[in-house]
Motif scaffolding. Structure first.
Motif, short mmCIF file in Angstrom:
data_model
loop_
_atom_site.label_atom_id
_atom_site.label_comp_id
_atom_site.label_asym_id
_atom_site.label_seq_id
_atom_site.Cartn_x
_atom_site.Cartn_y
_atom_site.Cartn_z
N ALA A 42 17.19 -46.81 -18.74
CA ALA A 42 16.50 -47.55 -17.73
C ALA A 42 16.15 -46.48 -16.62
CB ALA A 42 17.15 -48.89 -17.27
N LYS A 43 14.78 -46.67 -16.29
CA LYS A 43 14.44 -45.92 -15.19
C LYS A 43 13.98 -46.94 -13.89
CE LYS A 43 12.23 -42.56 -18.25
NZ LYS A 43 11.06 -41.97 -18.63
N ASN A 44 14.11 -46.45 -12.81
CA ASN A 44 13.65 -47.45 -11.74
C ASN A 44 14.57 -48.89 -11.59
OD1 ASN A 44 11.63 -45.45 -10.94
ND2 ASN A 44 10.20 -46.41 -12.47
N LYS A 45 15.49 -48.80 -12.26
CA LYS A 45 16.52 -50.20 -12.29
C LYS A 45 17.87 -49.56 -11.72
CE LYS A 45 14.11 -52.85 -15.04
NZ LYS A 45 13.67 -54.20 -14.82
N VAL A 46 17.83 -48.51 -10.88
CA VAL A 46 19.55 -47.90 -10.45
C VAL A 46 19.77 -48.44 -9.04
CG1 VAL A 46 19.24 -45.97 -12.14
CG2 VAL A 46 18.40 -45.69 -9.75
N LEU A 47 20.89 -48.69 -9.02
CA LEU A 47 21.35 -49.08 -7.72
C LEU A 47 22.45 -47.93 -7.19
CD1 LEU A 47 22.07 -52.62 -8.54
CD2 LEU A 47 20.06 -51.99 -7.42
N LEU A 48 22.55 -47.63 -5.71
CA LEU A 48 23.65 -47.01 -5.31
C LEU A 48 24.83 -47.82 -5.31
CD1 LEU A 48 21.73 -44.93 -2.30
CD2 LEU A 48 22.68 -44.09 -4.65
N THR A 49 25.75 -47.07 -5.91
CA THR A 49 27.06 -47.72 -5.65
C THR A 49 27.80 -47.37 -4.15
OG1 THR A 49 28.27 -45.86 -6.26
CG2 THR A 49 27.87 -47.50 -7.92
N GLU A 50 28.77 -48.09 -3.81
CA GLU A 50 29.32 -47.95 -2.54
C GLU A 50 29.72 -46.24 -2.62
OE1 GLU A 50 32.64 -50.33 -1.13
OE2 GLU A 50 31.66 -52.17 -2.26
N ILE A 51 30.29 -45.89 -3.62
CA ILE A 51 30.37 -44.36 -3.54
C ILE A 51 29.08 -43.74 -3.25
CG2 ILE A 51 31.05 -42.46 -4.81
CD1 ILE A 51 33.30 -44.31 -6.21
N GLY A 52 28.10 -43.89 -4.30
CA GLY A 52 26.76 -43.32 -3.83
C GLY A 52 26.13 -43.47 -2.50
N GLN A 53 26.49 -44.60 -1.70
CA GLN A 53 25.81 -44.83 -0.51
C GLN A 53 26.54 -44.03 0.30
OE1 GLN A 53 26.12 -49.01 0.50
NE2 GLN A 53 25.14 -49.68 -1.40
N SER A 54 27.79 -43.62 0.26
CA SER A 54 28.65 -42.75 1.11
C SER A 54 28.25 -41.32 0.98
CB SER A 54 30.12 -43.03 0.78
OG SER A 54 30.47 -44.39 1.04
N GLN A 55 27.85 -40.91 -0.40
CA GLN A 55 27.41 -39.98 -0.71
C GLN A 55 26.02 -39.62 0.08
OE1 GLN A 55 27.56 -40.39 -4.88
NE2 GLN A 55 29.19 -39.15 -5.29
N MET A 56 25.03 -40.62 -0.01
CA MET A 56 23.84 -40.19 0.53
C MET A 56 23.79 -40.37 2.20
SD MET A 56 22.27 -39.62 -1.93
CE MET A 56 21.00 -39.23 -1.00
N THR A 57 24.55 -41.07 2.63
CA THR A 57 25.03 -41.04 4.24
C THR A 57 25.61 -39.71 4.62
OG1 THR A 57 25.53 -43.55 4.36
CG2 THR A 57 26.31 -42.27 6.06
N GLU A 58 26.45 -39.26 3.70
CA GLU A 58 27.08 -37.92 4.15
C GLU A 58 25.78 -36.59 4.08
OE1 GLU A 58 30.16 -34.50 2.61
OE2 GLU A 58 30.38 -36.66 1.93
N TRP A 59 25.15 -36.92 3.02
CA TRP A 59 24.02 -36.00 2.80
C TRP A 59 22.97 -35.94 4.17
CZ3 TRP A 59 18.81 -37.76 2.41
CH2 TRP A 59 17.90 -36.65 2.55
N ASP A 60 22.81 -37.46 4.55
CA ASP A 60 21.82 -37.51 5.44
C ASP A 60 22.51 -37.00 7.00
OD1 ASP A 60 19.35 -38.65 6.86
OD2 ASP A 60 20.49 -40.34 7.41
N ILE A 61 23.45 -37.15 7.19
CA ILE A 61 24.06 -36.83 8.21
C ILE A 61 24.15 -35.12 8.39
CG2 ILE A 61 26.49 -36.32 9.44
CD1 ILE A 61 27.08 -39.26 8.67
N ASN A 62 24.59 -34.36 7.18
CA ASN A 62 24.31 -32.98 6.97
C ASN A 62 23.09 -32.46 7.00
OD1 ASN A 62 27.22 -32.75 7.18
ND2 ASN A 62 27.35 -33.23 5.15
N ASN A 63 21.96 -33.20 6.88
CA ASN A 63 20.69 -32.63 6.86
C ASN A 63 19.75 -33.22 8.01
OD1 ASN A 63 20.58 -31.13 4.46
ND2 ASN A 63 21.48 -32.91 3.72
#
Length: 65
Positions: A42-63
């Motif tokens: 499946a494409k375009n049917k993905v959701l960030l898990t809680e871990i994924g949300q934390s990973q992206m928050t960390e990326w955002d803070i660092n960038n």
């Protein structure tokens, strides 16, 4: 960058190498390599898990420009 996702079609939780994340003009998250579910393809049917949300928050803070 490896990010944790959950498939919205088959519910598989998996890690995916998305390459370099970025934000578009509407502040929507974009990936260099869009995630594809390894179980059902499946494409375009993905959701960030809680871990994924934390990973992206960390990326955002660092960038912050």
């Amino acid at each position: 960058m490896i990010v944790n996702f959950k498939c919205g079609s088959c519910s598989l939780t998996y890690d995916f190498e998305v390459g370099k994340p970025s934000m578009d003009d509407t502040m929507r998250l974009q990936f260099e390599h869009p995630p594809i579910c390894p179980k059902c393809s499946a494409k375009n049917k993905v959701l960030l898990t809680e871990i994924g949300q934390s990973q992206m928050t960390e990326w955002d803070i660092n960038n912050i420009d």
